[in-house]
Design an enzyme around this catalytic site. Structure first.
Site, PDB file in Angstrom:
ATOM      1  N   CYS A  43     -58.077 -68.881  17.196  1.00  0.00           N
ATOM      2  CA  CYS A  43     -57.724 -70.202  17.678  1.00  0.00           C
ATOM      3  C   CYS A  43     -58.169 -70.377  19.112  1.00  0.00           C
ATOM      4  CB  CYS A  43     -56.211 -70.379  17.585  1.00  0.00           C
ATOM      5  SG  CYS A  43     -55.328 -69.203  18.636  1.00  0.00           S
ATOM      6  N   ARG A  46     -54.769 -73.971  16.182  1.00  0.00           N
ATOM      7  CA  ARG A  46     -54.700 -72.906  15.195  1.00  0.00           C
ATOM      8  C   ARG A  46     -55.746 -73.020  14.100  1.00  0.00           C
ATOM      9  NH1 ARG A  46     -49.939 -71.490  10.828  1.00  0.00           N
ATOM     10  NH2 ARG A  46     -50.620 -69.362  10.411  1.00  0.00           N
ATOM     11  N   ILE A  95     -54.071 -66.027   7.979  1.00  0.00           N
ATOM     12  CA  ILE A  95     -53.023 -65.292   7.283  1.00  0.00           C
ATOM     13  C   ILE A  95     -51.712 -66.027   7.517  1.00  0.00           C
ATOM     14  CG2 ILE A  95     -51.785 -63.093   7.131  1.00  0.00           C
ATOM     15  CD1 ILE A  95     -54.278 -61.724   8.155  1.00  0.00           C
TER      16      ILE A  95
END
Length: 619
Positions: A6, A54, A58
């Site tokens: 990110c 972001r 996961i």
């Protein structure tokens, strides 16, 4: 586990209006939205603001940031992955810490509570994070051991800005955008700056393996790890090959962890082939990607096809045309933050673009050459080391007799001059200076590298050069373009060779198993021979060849460059007559000046984007 490839941003001040600070953090993060298009989060109080974009890899439905500890006194924004977060979480639980998530981000919060500024020493992974301690009024930042993930900072009075990319600072009212013109000569010689400075005045890059602490307007940098070559003797080449293979297999397994599909870059060389081979253990039909050109002598596509067939994996090919190459360069310079004239970044940009259409994560082979002795420079250093045994007056006399021989000339110089990559673009500062409008009053570029070489005087020459490359060339060139070109397309690029366990093996290798005057990556190739088909294990290093020298002789692209070389930016900084003569000589075949021409061209395009148009190009 929450992997968060990110972008992070933030700032501190003596006093902030939280609502206004939150909006500023949001504006900063918006400029690096490409790093994290899947989500955003912000925090602000009267002294600090943090922002996060972001890219979900996961725990795609959880793991939001900024993240807080139990009582809200610690706030963190994080870019990266901590591969050993599970054993660290178990250790912290034994120390009495309670976890609310299954997240590697939360390990940073409790790890800081337990270990303070020593936290990064416990981490195995790639990371850049910023942690705001509200109670102590302290901002603590850290960057990973190799510099895989970027972090920049800028200070004005009591205000400190930080971000994953410099462009985020453009949205902050305290940021004064100015060219660091004093370092332009260094950049022209090396295509990057080997220290903390950038081409934006007052903007610094946090070095790899360093922490930054801000408190009461004061910034303190501290190195938390310093890799050292400590040769382990008495082991056979076979034993070393086994150790390298085992360490890479372990690292590749950690790098494969994701809740989305993982792909691989495949050039046909030994490094990428090994990474693909390890990935196929758990993902047999891993999607692989390669890039090349219609001009076959420059293209790696034939080698990649052969490697894909030998490894039994599907291959998606990308072909870059001259038109696309030139058209993309303006956007590429925007994404890079600082100008970078390495032509290899352009095909990498297109390779990442293609890969992102199919996967969110790719594994790549960066770092193998620096760790295991793969560059021709290291082999030259073996030769130079023998040359140094001759009396210095003899070396100087021979260099004077054959002034056109660069190897002899450098052989008469001290190590810091001879080995620095300061002659990457121009052989000498004098050759470079004739193109500059203003004569620079700066040290020769190699002197910028001298402090690094001074720290490893006791090492043999090739090993010293490897160590310096790990501090400079790797993070500021290789990893910078890998990060920016992948993140430009919201693609996470992972580098299994750049791992603590792989590094530990590499640092123990005897020199003769890294490189000789004729061979490189000896132990790594021995490891490859145990795991790959013979043709792949013995493939020679190709680099990232580009047909740019040929394209610059074609009318259309000659004209494009000529227009820049006679334009207002060139007129401001350079001798335009000298630039045009350089271009004309190249077109006429009198010389191959591709590297020099592309350096000037990229600087001009970058300066236009950031200082003339002052906005991103249409992407």
């Amino acid at each position: 586990m929450t992997a968060v490839m990110c972008g992070i941003v933030g700032f501190t001040a003596e006093y902030l209006d939280p609502a206004s600070a939150r909006q500023t953090a949001k504006a900063m993060a918006e400029l690096i939205r490409h790093r994290g298009p899947d989500g955003e989060g912000y925090y602000a109080d009267t002294r600090a603001a943090l922002g996060h974009r972001r890219l979900s890899i996961i725990d795609v439905n959880g793991g939001g940031q900024p993240m807080f500890n139990e009582d809200g006194t610690l706030v963190v924004v994080f870019n990266g992955e901590i591969y050993n977060y599970k054993p660290l979480r178990a250790e912290l639980r034994r120390l009495g810490h309670t976890f609310a998530t299954d997240s590697d981000t939360e390990v940073l919060l409790h790890g800081y509570e337990a270990w303070g500024a020593a936290l990064p020493r416990h981490l195995r992974g790639m990371f850049a994070f910023a942690l705001w301690d509200r109670a102590a009024g302290t901002l603590f930042c850290a960057r990973d051991l190799f510099g895989i993930k970027p972090l920049y900072y800028y200070q004005k009075g009591a205000c400190l800005l930080f971000a994953s990319e410099i462009k985020a600072f453009l949205a902050h009212p305290a940021f004064e955008k100015r060219l660091n013109e004093a370092r332009l000569p260094d950049w022209l010689s090396m295509e990057y700056l080997p220290d903390r400075e950038t081409l934006f005045a007052g903007v610094y890059e946090l070095p790899p393996a360093h922490t930054l602490c801000w408190q009461n307007g004061r910034v303190t940098l501290q190195r938390y790890a310093a890799p050292r070559f400590r040769v382990q003797r008495g082991r056979s080449l076979r034993s070393w090959a086994q150790a390298i293979g085992d360490a890479l297999a372990d690292s590749a397994a950690a790098h494969r962890i994701a809740d989305v599909e993982v792909g691989c870059f495949l050039s046909g060389g030994v490094d990428s082939s090994l990474v693909v081979r390890e990935t196929t253990r758990n993902q047999p039909a891993v999607q692989c990607f390669s890039v090349g050109y219609r001009e076959e002598k420059y293209s790696e596509l034939p080698a990649a096809r052969a490697a894909a067939a030998a490894l039994g994996v599907p291959l998606t090919e990308t072909t870059v045309t001259a038109e696309a190459f030139f058209d993309a360069n303006r956007a590429i310079q925007w994404y890079l933050d600082e100008p970078m004239p390495n032509p290899a970044e352009v095909p990498l940009y297109f390779l990442c673009k293609t890969a992102r259409q199919r996967v969110k994560v790719v594994l790549s082979g960066e770092g193998a050459d620096e760790l295991f002795g793969g560059y021709p420079l290291y082999r030259q250093a073996v030769w130079a080391e023998g040359w140094q045994r001759m009396p210095r007056p003899v070396r100087r006399a021979l260099a004077a007799l054959l002034p056109g021989c660069g190897l002899l000339r450098r052989g008469a110089q001290p190590r810091w001059q001879r080995c620095a990559r300061a002659n990457y673009v121009f052989e000498t500062p004098q050759e470079r200076d004739k193109y500059l409008k203003r004569s620079p009053n700066t040290p020769e570029p190699a002197r910028r590298c001298k402090p690094y070489f001074d720290k490893v005087r006791s090492l043999d020459e090739p090993t010293a050069l490897q160590w310096v490359d790990l501090q400079t060339w790797l993070p500021r060139d290789i990893l910078r373009k890998a990060d920016r070109m992948s993140m430009a397309h919201s693609l996470e690029l992972r580098v299994p060779f750049l791992d603590r366990r792989v590094l530990a093996v590499a640092l123990g290798l005897p020199r003769r198993y890294r490189c000789t005057a004729r061979r490189g990556k000896i132990a790594l190739r021995a490891a490859a021979a145990r795991r790959l088909p013979r043709a792949l294990a013995t493939n020679p290093k190709r680099g990232f060849p580009v047909p740019l020298a040929d394209w610059l002789r074609q009318d259309e692209y000659y004209a494009r460059v000529k227009a820049k070389f006679t334009g207002p930016v060139a007129e401001r900084f350079f001798d335009t007559g000298a630039l045009c003569a350089l271009l004309d000589d190249h077109r006429a075949g009198k010389t191959n000046a591709m590297t020099k021409i592309w350096a000037f061209y990229c600087f001009i395009e970058w300066y236009e984007v950031y200082f003339v148009e002052q906005k991103p190009p249409i992407l």
